[in-house]
Design a protein around this motif. Sequence first.
Motif, short mmCIF file in Angstrom:
data_model
loop_
_atom_site.label_atom_id
_atom_site.label_comp_id
_atom_site.label_asym_id
_atom_site.label_seq_id
_atom_site.Cartn_x
_atom_site.Cartn_y
_atom_site.Cartn_z
N VAL A 20 0.84 -1.21 0.00
CA VAL A 20 0.00 0.00 0.00
C VAL A 20 0.87 1.25 0.00
N ARG A 21 1.95 1.22 0.76
CA ARG A 21 2.85 2.37 0.75
C ARG A 21 3.46 2.59 -0.63
N ARG A 22 3.74 1.50 -1.33
CA ARG A 22 4.39 1.59 -2.64
C ARG A 22 3.41 1.92 -3.76
N TYR A 23 2.24 1.25 -3.76
CA TYR A 23 1.32 1.35 -4.89
C TYR A 23 0.05 2.14 -4.60
N GLU A 24 -0.25 2.37 -3.31
CA GLU A 24 -1.34 3.24 -2.85
C GLU A 24 -2.74 2.64 -2.97
N GLN A 25 -3.00 1.77 -3.91
CA GLN A 25 -4.35 1.27 -4.13
C GLN A 25 -4.66 0.16 -3.12
N PHE A 26 -5.32 0.53 -2.02
CA PHE A 26 -5.52 -0.41 -0.92
C PHE A 26 -6.27 -1.66 -1.36
N LEU A 106 -5.97 2.61 9.15
CA LEU A 106 -6.69 2.65 7.88
C LEU A 106 -7.93 1.76 7.93
N CYS A 107 -7.79 0.56 8.47
CA CYS A 107 -8.92 -0.36 8.54
C CYS A 107 -10.00 0.12 9.50
N CYS A 108 -9.62 0.96 10.45
CA CYS A 108 -10.57 1.52 11.42
C CYS A 108 -10.91 2.97 11.09
N HIS A 109 -10.87 3.30 9.80
CA HIS A 109 -11.17 4.65 9.34
C HIS A 109 -12.60 5.04 9.74
N SER A 154 -15.40 2.21 0.45
CA SER A 154 -15.58 3.39 1.31
C SER A 154 -14.25 4.07 1.61
N ILE A 155 -13.21 3.28 1.83
CA ILE A 155 -11.89 3.85 2.07
C ILE A 155 -11.42 4.62 0.85
N ARG A 156 -11.65 4.03 -0.33
CA ARG A 156 -11.23 4.71 -1.56
C ARG A 156 -12.02 6.00 -1.77
N GLY A 159 -10.98 8.91 0.25
CA GLY A 159 -9.65 9.46 -0.06
C GLY A 159 -8.64 9.25 1.05
N ALA A 160 -8.81 8.15 1.82
CA ALA A 160 -7.91 7.89 2.95
C ALA A 160 -6.49 7.65 2.46
N GLN A 161 -5.54 8.22 3.16
CA GLN A 161 -4.13 8.08 2.82
C GLN A 161 -3.46 7.06 3.73
N PHE A 162 -2.45 6.37 3.19
CA PHE A 162 -1.74 5.39 4.00
C PHE A 162 -0.66 6.08 4.82
N THR A 163 -1.12 6.84 5.78
CA THR A 163 -0.22 7.54 6.70
C THR A 163 -0.86 7.53 8.08
N LEU A 164 -0.05 7.71 9.10
CA LEU A 164 -0.61 7.85 10.44
C LEU A 164 -1.46 9.11 10.51
N PRO A 165 -2.54 9.11 11.27
CA PRO A 165 -3.37 10.30 11.38
C PRO A 165 -2.57 11.47 11.95
N PRO A 166 -2.99 12.70 11.67
CA PRO A 166 -2.31 13.86 12.27
C PRO A 166 -2.30 13.74 13.80
N GLU A 167 -1.33 14.35 14.42
CA GLU A 167 -1.16 14.23 15.86
C GLU A 167 -2.45 14.55 16.61
N GLY A 168 -3.19 15.55 16.16
CA GLY A 168 -4.40 15.94 16.85
C GLY A 168 -5.52 14.92 16.76
N GLU A 169 -5.46 14.02 15.76
CA GLU A 169 -6.50 13.01 15.59
C GLU A 169 -6.06 11.64 16.08
#
Length: 404
Positions: A20-26, A106-109, A154-156, A159-169
């Motif tokens: 996912v980090r390499r190709y993005e398409q979950f 990501l799975c718990c978006h 739903s994730i697609r 527009g969910a990104q494969f990154t950790l959520p911002p610190e505030g979230e």
Amino acid sequence: MRHVEDLLRELAPQVLGVLVRRYEQFDACEDAVQEALLDAAVQWPERGLPDNPRAWLVTVASRRLIDQVRSDASRRRREETVSAWAGPEPEEQIPDRDDTLTLLFLCCHPALSAPSQLALTLRAVGGLTTAEIARAFLVPEATMAQRISRAKQSIRTAGAQFTLPPEGERAERLRVVLHVLYLIFNEGYTATSGPDLHRTDLTAEAVRLTRAVRRLLPADGEVAGLLALMLLTDARRPARADADGRLIPLAEQDRSLWDRAMIAEGVDLVSTALAGTALGPYQLQAAIAAVHDEAPKADDTDWPQILALYELLAGVSDNPVVRLNHAIAVAMVRGPRAGLELVDALAEPLAANHRLYAVRAHLLELAGEAAAAHDAYREAARRTTSLPEQRYLTERAERTRGPG
């Protein structure tokens, strides 16, 4: 074979994280990883483990993904994507980082419903097949496949990104992750429906995934608390049913059957967490479980301490289920009628919950009101969809039946 299954489940989120980090398409990456896991499950027991199992899976999954894109040659954009992806063999590019936590987030978006979060976590992070998840939740495989497919869509769409959520979230999203793991464990420990009391595949998976989160967040007290709660609870599983599968309540269990190693680990985890971090609901629930587990006999249970812990828990996580458990502790300290007053106050918020009627029946029985207890046990049995619980509650109803 069991060793291969355990290894594949451990590697599944790591391999999916790389793709996912390499190709993005979950969704496409997750399908490719599942195919690679199935290939490994067939080949490794016969041919032996490859020198680098993780790299083998990444290579096979990457090739499956690229082949899938290349197969649709009529779409120029996809052909261009394949060209951009082409490069050195995946083995040479595999990072050492573990993206399991990012994958869990990501799975718990928040765009997903709770059932979808559960299913997608078990599939993508747990490495379970769709058929295994469907069996665990007693639904047709086609239904579960649709649920997982909708979750990925739903994730697609979100527009969910494969990154950790911002610190505030991050704290709120971690709370959701832990809640999903908690639900997976609970479904395994006391199945909500069907013929089995336990589903050990789910409890084991919840413990394994929570251990993985703890490795990534060793200083988080609530992660430690959740792991401790699972261990302290699951330690009692060998004594929860007799040879015929009949449920045995906590007060009547043979405590010599409890897993003392799990209890020791759980007590150590929660003791360390409580001493070093702010109080959280999982730590407090684990502390309550520890008090139960450390009592040599049911009569030795320190109910005043449990009552004090439930009052603390109500202060940080007040909800009807916590209040129902608090009512039980009140009954054990101050008498069944004091507990019944609190239970009756929960009649509206827990009207559909069979456990409300089961607790009320037990307290009525303790208060000497056999006829009322009989009716409450029968109502609890009518409302549960778990066959072992239904059997137990029906038997309790018969025990409180009056003459005639």
